[in-house]
Design an enzyme around this catalytic site. Structure first.
Site, short mmCIF file in Angstrom:
data_model
loop_
_atom_site.label_atom_id
_atom_site.label_comp_id
_atom_site.label_asym_id
_atom_site.label_seq_id
_atom_site.Cartn_x
_atom_site.Cartn_y
_atom_site.Cartn_z
N THR A 159 7.46 -7.73 -1.47
CA THR A 159 7.87 -6.88 -2.26
C THR A 159 8.63 -5.67 -1.89
OG1 THR A 159 6.03 -7.81 -3.78
CG2 THR A 159 6.84 -5.59 -4.20
N THR A 160 7.45 -5.05 -0.72
CA THR A 160 8.19 -4.07 -0.04
C THR A 160 9.44 -4.17 0.62
OG1 THR A 160 5.88 -3.32 0.35
CG2 THR A 160 7.65 -2.01 1.74
N SER A 209 -2.62 -9.26 -4.13
CA SER A 209 -1.93 -8.09 -4.74
C SER A 209 -2.43 -7.85 -6.19
CB SER A 209 -0.53 -7.83 -4.52
OG SER A 209 -0.28 -7.92 -2.82
N ASP A 217 -3.17 -1.15 -1.49
CA ASP A 217 -3.66 0.04 -0.69
C ASP A 217 -4.86 0.63 -1.24
OD1 ASP A 217 -1.94 -1.19 1.34
OD2 ASP A 217 -0.46 0.49 0.90
N GLU A 218 -4.68 1.14 -2.54
CA GLU A 218 -5.53 2.20 -3.03
C GLU A 218 -7.06 1.64 -3.34
OE1 GLU A 218 -1.32 3.12 -4.25
OE2 GLU A 218 -2.80 1.17 -4.19
N TYR A 260 0.89 -15.89 -2.44
CA TYR A 260 1.14 -14.65 -2.57
C TYR A 260 0.77 -14.07 -4.30
CZ TYR A 260 3.69 -10.24 -2.65
OH TYR A 260 3.81 -8.46 -2.99
N GLY A 319 -3.77 -6.56 -1.00
CA GLY A 319 -2.59 -6.01 -0.86
C GLY A 319 -2.21 -4.79 -1.81
N LYS A 372 -2.58 -13.61 0.06
CA LYS A 372 -2.57 -12.26 -0.01
C LYS A 372 -2.48 -11.93 -1.53
CE LYS A 372 1.03 -8.64 0.07
NZ LYS A 372 2.35 -8.18 -0.06
N SER A 419 1.93 -1.20 2.77
CA SER A 419 3.06 -0.56 2.87
C SER A 419 2.87 0.81 3.70
CB SER A 419 4.17 -0.59 1.96
OG SER A 419 3.38 0.38 0.70
#
Length: 222
Positions: free
Chosen positions: A51-52, A175, A201-202, A143, A199, A173, A218
């Site tokens: 995605t990034t 997310s 981050d927060e 993913y 996946g 993964k 990311s």
């Protein structure tokens, strides 16, 4: 069964795809990018064309060239290079998987097809199985990113018996913000030595408490 050199864990950088001001891929800076991740950030595992990296916005030939450049520039510097090979077309996804194996990637990952969506677990697993079979020597990762794919099949449900269908399956993964689903993935598969890569981050600290073995993000990818 395919197995990685060692379990994929710890920080995994979700790499961007560098572009010129004219919208062309800037391959010339990928070598510098590798050095930055390794020397400045201490990160030696990467997730390419996700995605990034805007992989699904690139052409198949562009995705192949980006993957080749990362593998070439990362040789003897990076530990593991996982290439995202998901696509709406099964044949294109298989082509990308075969290419990843040919260039010496360390693993492949696939999202659920998201236009004509699989409506149950069996259909999704069959799609993933066909892609994994195109690169039988490579570890395979699912993913899970339902906010973008719209595929709401729970990861915990997907993992149930998955290695019987996909022998090369090595992990996930994840997310998504559904920590209940993530926790059940971990709790119900502790004996399988899967890689549970978070996946979002927060929510990483919460995921680590629940048993995440690594993070694909990311924040350290740029």
């Amino acid at each position: 069964m395919a197995s990685p050199k060692r379990r994929l864990q710890g920080l995994v950088a979700a790499t961007i795809t560098p572009m010129t001001e004219h919208g062309e891929i800037n391959f010339s800076v990928i070598g510098q990018y590798v050095d930055y991740l390794v020397e400045e950030q201490g990160v030696k595992n990467i997730f390419v064309n996700g995605t990034t990296g805007e992989g699904l916005s690139l052409s198949i030939s562009e995705r192949c060239r980006v993957a080749e450049e990362w593998v070439t520039r990362g040789r003897n510097k990076l530990d593991q290079i996982v290439i995202h090979v998901g696509a709406l077309s099964l044949k294109e996804s298989q082509e990308l998987a075969q290419h990843a194996a040919k260039i010496g990637a360390d693993g492949i990952a696939v999202i659920a097809p998201f236009f004509l969506k699989p409506w149950n677990k069996d259909i999704l697993v069959n799609f993933l199985k066909e892609v994994a079979a195109a690169a039988p020597a490579l570890p395979f990762y699912y993913y899970h990113i339902p906010a973008l794919t719209g595929v709401k099949i729970r990861a915990e449900e997907l993992l149930d018996g998955i290695q019987e269908k996909i022998p090369t399956f090595q992990g996930l993964k994840f997310s998504d913000t559904d920590l209940l689903d993530f926790g059940q993935c971990v709790d119900q598969n502790r004996q399988r030595q899967f890689a549970f890569l978070f996946g979002v981050d927060e929510q990483l600290l919460s995921a680590l408490v629940m048993g995440a073995t690594g993070a694909v993000g990311s924040i350290r990818g740029v």
